[in-house]
Design a protein around this motif. Structure first.
Motif, PDB file in Angstrom:
ATOM      1  N   HIS A  61      14.078  25.929  31.825  1.00  0.00           N
ATOM      2  CA  HIS A  61      14.247  27.386  31.924  1.00  0.00           C
ATOM      3  C   HIS A  61      14.960  27.892  33.039  1.00  0.00           C
ATOM      4  N   PHE A  62      15.483  29.091  33.080  1.00  0.00           N
ATOM      5  CA  PHE A  62      16.159  29.765  34.150  1.00  0.00           C
ATOM      6  C   PHE A  62      15.461  29.671  35.378  1.00  0.00           C
ATOM      7  N   HIS A  63      16.053  29.138  36.418  1.00  0.00           N
ATOM      8  CA  HIS A  63      15.553  29.115  37.923  1.00  0.00           C
ATOM      9  C   HIS A  63      16.956  28.744  38.802  1.00  0.00           C
ATOM     10  N   ARG A  64      16.334  28.670  40.062  1.00  0.00           N
ATOM     11  CA  ARG A  64      17.597  28.774  41.027  1.00  0.00           C
ATOM     12  C   ARG A  64      16.923  28.040  42.322  1.00  0.00           C
ATOM     13  N   ILE A  65      17.887  27.448  42.838  1.00  0.00           N
ATOM     14  CA  ILE A  65      17.523  26.464  44.168  1.00  0.00           C
ATOM     15  C   ILE A  65      18.548  26.962  45.436  1.00  0.00           C
ATOM     16  N   PRO A 110      26.398  26.025  41.647  1.00  0.00           N
ATOM     17  CA  PRO A 110      26.285  26.468  42.969  1.00  0.00           C
ATOM     18  C   PRO A 110      25.097  26.700  43.411  1.00  0.00           C
ATOM     19  N   ALA A 111      24.701  26.860  44.762  1.00  0.00           N
ATOM     20  CA  ALA A 111      23.668  27.424  45.258  1.00  0.00           C
ATOM     21  C   ALA A 111      23.069  28.712  44.912  1.00  0.00           C
ATOM     22  N   ASN A 112      21.875  29.163  44.767  1.00  0.00           N
ATOM     23  CA  ASN A 112      21.511  30.378  44.537  1.00  0.00           C
ATOM     24  C   ASN A 112      21.928  31.161  43.170  1.00  0.00           C
ATOM     25  N   THR A 113      22.308  30.312  42.293  1.00  0.00           N
ATOM     26  CA  THR A 113      22.799  30.626  40.838  1.00  0.00           C
ATOM     27  C   THR A 113      21.436  30.366  39.909  1.00  0.00           C
ATOM     28  N   TRP A 114      21.115  31.501  38.974  1.00  0.00           N
ATOM     29  CA  TRP A 114      20.245  31.172  38.001  1.00  0.00           C
ATOM     30  C   TRP A 114      20.794  30.422  36.857  1.00  0.00           C
ATOM     31  N   PHE A 115      20.061  29.274  36.643  1.00  0.00           N
ATOM     32  CA  PHE A 115      20.638  28.294  35.508  1.00  0.00           C
ATOM     33  C   PHE A 115      19.326  27.875  34.791  1.00  0.00           C
ATOM     34  N   PHE A 138      10.153  22.078  46.749  1.00  0.00           N
ATOM     35  CA  PHE A 138       9.807  23.034  45.662  1.00  0.00           C
ATOM     36  C   PHE A 138       9.750  24.537  46.468  1.00  0.00           C
ATOM     37  N   ILE A 139       9.787  24.641  47.669  1.00  0.00           N
ATOM     38  CA  ILE A 139       9.613  25.767  48.688  1.00  0.00           C
ATOM     39  C   ILE A 139      10.983  26.556  48.230  1.00  0.00           C
ATOM     40  N   ASP A 140      12.167  26.094  47.892  1.00  0.00           N
ATOM     41  CA  ASP A 140      13.311  26.582  47.451  1.00  0.00           C
ATOM     42  C   ASP A 140      13.381  26.796  46.076  1.00  0.00           C
ATOM     43  N   PHE A 141      12.676  26.476  45.289  1.00  0.00           N
ATOM     44  CA  PHE A 141      12.521  26.467  43.739  1.00  0.00           C
ATOM     45  C   PHE A 141      12.035  27.749  43.194  1.00  0.00           C
TER      46      PHE A 141
END
Ligand code: GUN
Length: 168
Positions: A61-65, A110-115, A138-141
């Motif tokens: 599912h859509f997420h970002r890191i 790329p970082a901070n991209t929803w995917f 997981f803090i960044d997830f």
């Protein structure tokens, strides 16, 4: 029936991932950030790696890191990585070994991209690797909420409905 997905889950000791699919961490560097980086705290491991398995009946599912994430294709079907970029545009990346077919065996999200990710072949699976630097925490997830995504990107409603959970 021979089920390679179940076999890989067992052989590699994979666990369910909150985004969907299955994973296990294979590497976490001893080396750590010293704290001079604005986005990441001191003590964060410099690099991490996982195996990641997705079945054709699963969805990532859509997420970002907050780090760039490099994807590597190991076995099974090619996958489509669906990006909603920071400029709001949708882009699909194809991870696999058929180079003549727009696929690449390595790709970077790329970082901070929803995917989010789907498996291309029906009744199949895909075994991949994902490496990130600075290392994963997981803090960044962040999992994408369907409502929040539809508000932000109404032009991508079809893919958002496909790759978000109704209840989030
Ligand atoms: N470790 C746990 N989850 C993840 C993930 O989604 N990506 C990476 N690279 N490492 C992880």
């Amino acid at each position: 029936m021979y089920d390679r997905k179940s076999e890989l889950i067992q052989l590699l000791n994979l666990q369910p991932h909150p985004e969907g699919g299955y994973f296990t961490e294979t590497y976490r560097s001893e080396e750590k950030l010293s704290g001079t980086e604005a986005t990441f705290p001191a003590g964060r491991n410099l690099k991490t790696g996982i195996y990641y398995l997705l079945g054709s009946d699963d969805i990532s599912h859509f997420h970002r890191i907050k780090s760039d994430e490099m994807w590597h294709h190991y076995e099974g079907s090619s996958i489509t990585i669906h990006l909603i970029q920071q400029d709001g545009l949708y882009r699909a990346l194809y991870l696999g070994k058929e180079l003549s077919n727009e696929q690449k065996p390595q790709l970077v999200v790329p970082a901070n991209t929803w995917f989010g990710v789907t498996v291309d072949e029906p009744n199949s699976y895909s075994l991949c690797g994902c490496t990130v630097s600075p290392g994963f925490d997981f803090i960044d997830f962040e999992m994408a909420g369907r409502y929040q995504m539809l508000q932000a990107f109404p032009e991508h409603s079809e893919i958002i409905r496909m790759l978000t959970k109704p209840s989030v």
